[in-house]
Design an enzyme around this catalytic site. Structure first.
Site, PDB file in Angstrom:
ATOM      1  N   LYS A  32      -9.785   7.772   3.202  1.00  0.00           N
ATOM      2  CA  LYS A  32     -10.238   6.398   2.945  1.00  0.00           C
ATOM      3  C   LYS A  32     -11.672   6.264   3.042  1.00  0.00           C
ATOM      4  CE  LYS A  32      -5.715   3.972   2.760  1.00  0.00           C
ATOM      5  NZ  LYS A  32      -4.825   5.230   3.065  1.00  0.00           N
TER       6      LYS A  32
ATOM      7  N   GLU B  92      -0.032   4.469  13.479  1.00  0.00           N
ATOM      8  CA  GLU B  92       0.374   5.647  12.722  1.00  0.00           C
ATOM      9  C   GLU B  92       0.044   6.927  13.928  1.00  0.00           C
ATOM     10  OE1 GLU B  92      -0.867   8.191   8.692  1.00  0.00           O
ATOM     11  OE2 GLU B  92      -2.396   6.682   9.746  1.00  0.00           O
TER      12      GLU B  92
ATOM     13  N   HIS C 173      -9.895   1.984   0.578  1.00  0.00           N
ATOM     14  CA  HIS C 173      -8.284   1.746   0.502  1.00  0.00           C
ATOM     15  C   HIS C 173      -8.163   1.210  -0.853  1.00  0.00           C
ATOM     16  CE1 HIS C 173      -4.309   0.863   1.105  1.00  0.00           C
ATOM     17  NE2 HIS C 173      -4.479   0.278   2.518  1.00  0.00           N
TER      18      HIS C 173
ATOM     19  N   PHE D 103       1.813  -3.225   3.946  1.00  0.00           N
ATOM     20  CA  PHE D 103       2.432  -4.494   4.559  1.00  0.00           C
ATOM     21  C   PHE D 103       3.914  -4.791   4.461  1.00  0.00           C
ATOM     22  CE2 PHE D 103      -1.675  -7.545   3.823  1.00  0.00           C
ATOM     23  CZ  PHE D 103      -2.407  -6.491   4.862  1.00  0.00           C
TER      24      PHE D 103
ATOM     25  N   HIS E 172      -2.521   7.750   6.537  1.00  0.00           N
ATOM     26  CA  HIS E 172      -2.646   6.416   5.975  1.00  0.00           C
ATOM     27  C   HIS E 172      -4.124   5.728   6.469  1.00  0.00           C
ATOM     28  CE1 HIS E 172      -1.816   2.719   4.077  1.00  0.00           C
ATOM     29  NE2 HIS E 172      -1.945   2.280   5.083  1.00  0.00           N
TER      30      HIS E 172
ATOM     31  N   CYS F 183       0.702  -1.238  -0.064  1.00  0.00           N
ATOM     32  CA  CYS F 183      -0.136  -0.077   0.064  1.00  0.00           C
ATOM     33  C   CYS F 183       0.884   1.375  -0.013  1.00  0.00           C
ATOM     34  CB  CYS F 183      -0.744  -0.005   1.119  1.00  0.00           C
ATOM     35  SG  CYS F 183      -2.014  -1.312   1.100  1.00  0.00           S
TER      36      CYS F 183
END
Length: 412
Positions: free
Chosen positions: A327, A306, A332, A390, A295, A162
């Site tokens: 998002k 985060e 996403h 990831f 994010h 991502c």
């Protein structure tokens, strides 16, 4: 680092095609998520699909690339006069001096899914017209964009989960700094597919409602699709050569915490390192940032990690700038998320807008983030955009308005 000019940019997602539709949705706090109706996906979740992708005819000379992912890319490239700006750059520099850098996570894997659904019942052979190299191969989106514009410079695909759509800016910047290219088409494209939908479902990460980043009741992600692109060039040396609305890429930070295959370091160490590096390379202090596009996936662990990184870097809630995850509006978009959210960040700068994180009704105060639940006009000189993937692969980008550099003690 020396600032780079975002000559032009565009975005297509479930919010609509192009910048006007995207900006209108952000101002109106409207999202594009809907209950999942993707073919063969029997899942209780919400998705962010782009209308009309399957009906999009592929340009005749690009027929070998035909798949949902490239049709989405083609739609994106045709918006906002972006193709015309790339053609102008091609005339200015030459086709071999423009690079292509495209982020994706699954490329055209849906085409392979279709091929396996139609393999020969006796032999198991895949259909004869299946073109893996031009459709599913991770490099194929970069090859498609290169062929779309008839470019001859370096081309590469970034597939770092991502963070892919953000890391393309870093790769392009290195080639520009090395003098290998004079301009770069950067961006990300990822389209809906069964692999992503069922893969995230198997990880128990899909929400049964539109995702709610940073909400006290957040419980998972909503998957979307998008195509977002920008034309990146060196900023002109002459004073006054940039117009008032010019947007610059001021800083880039990359890190890899390698904490876990699918979970971030719980204290957000990699995220913090990426943000700190982006600030350091821009020459800005944390206090100079006016907005953070988070994010913010909407999962408990990702948002918490985060938030801890932001809290540490910005020295607490009181010092943290207004922040939101878009998002909740777009879903996403995986490998395209970094590019889509970079474009949204650029729109915030250009139009002096702080976009709200929709669907989030009760921000989790324990996270210590100054979370926006209402869009509003504001002075936005600089902004930070985060993309974390990831495996602990992280990228943060700092953007700024050219007409505000003097107030920040910087020059273009």
């Amino acid at each position: 680092m020396k600032p780079l000019l975002l000559t032009h940019f565009t975005a297509t997602s479930c919010l609509g095609r192009g910048l006007d539709a995207t900006l209108d949705a952000l101002r109106g706090q409207r999202g594009g998520l809907a209950p999942c109706d993707f073919p063969r996906a029997d899942l209780d979740t919400w998705i962010g699909a782009v209308d009309g992708v399957d009906a999009e005819p592929m340009r005749a000379d690009l027929a070998a690339f035909d798949c949902r992912n490239h049709r989405l890319a083609q739609i994106g490239l045709a918006q906002d006069g972006f193709a015309e700006r790339v053609e102008a750059a091609k005339a200015r520099y030459g086709a071999k001096r423009i690079g292509v850098f495209v982020g994706t996570s699954t490329s055209g894997i849906l085409e392979t899914e279709h091929a396996y659904q139609h393999r020969d019942p006796q032999t198991g052979a895949l259909p004869g017209d299946f073109r893996y190299a031009q459709t599913h191969n991770i490099y194929s989106p970069a090859a498609f964009v290169r062929a779309y514009f008839g470019l001859g410079g370096p081309a590469m695909a970034i597939s770092s989960a991502c963070s892919s759509g953000a890391k393309v800016f870093a790769s392009a910047r290195r080639m520009l700094a090395a003098g290998l290219i004079d301009a770069a088409v950067v961006g990300g494209v990822d389209s809906l597919c069964l692999t992503a939908l069922y893969g995230f479902n198997s990880l128990e990460l899909l929400s049964r409602q539109p995702c709610r980043p940073y909400d006290v009741a957040r419980d998972g992600i909503s998957i979307g699709e998008a195509a977002a692109f920008a034309l990146l060039e060196r900023a002109p040396e002459a004073d006054g050569a940039l117009d008032d609305n010019a947007i610059l890429l001021l800083g880039i930070g990359e890190s890899s915490d390698a904490h876990h295959m699918s979970s971030p370091h719980p204290d957000g160490l990699g995220a913090r390192a990426a943000m700190a590096q982006a600030l350091a390379s821009s020459g800005l202090a944390a206090s100079d940032i006016d907005y953070i596009n988070l994010h913010g996936t909407g999962t408990p662990s990702n948002d918490a990690a985060e938030a801890r990184a932001i809290h540490a870097l910005f020295d607490g809630t009181a010092s943290a700038p207004p922040s939101s995850s878009t998002k909740g509006a777009t879903g996403h978009t995986l490998g395209a998320a970094g590019a889509l959210e970079a474009v949204i960040t650029m729109l915030a700068l250009r139009h002096q807008l702080l976009p709200a994180g929709i669907n989030t009704t009760q921000p989790d105060l324990a996270l210590g983030v100054n979370y926006l639940t209402t869009s509003r006009d504001a002075r936005v000189r600089t902004a930070l955009s985060n993309a974390f993937g990831f495996g602990g692969t992280n990228c943060s980008l700092v953007f700024g308005r050219a007409d505000q550099l003097d107030t920040l003690g910087l020059s273009s």
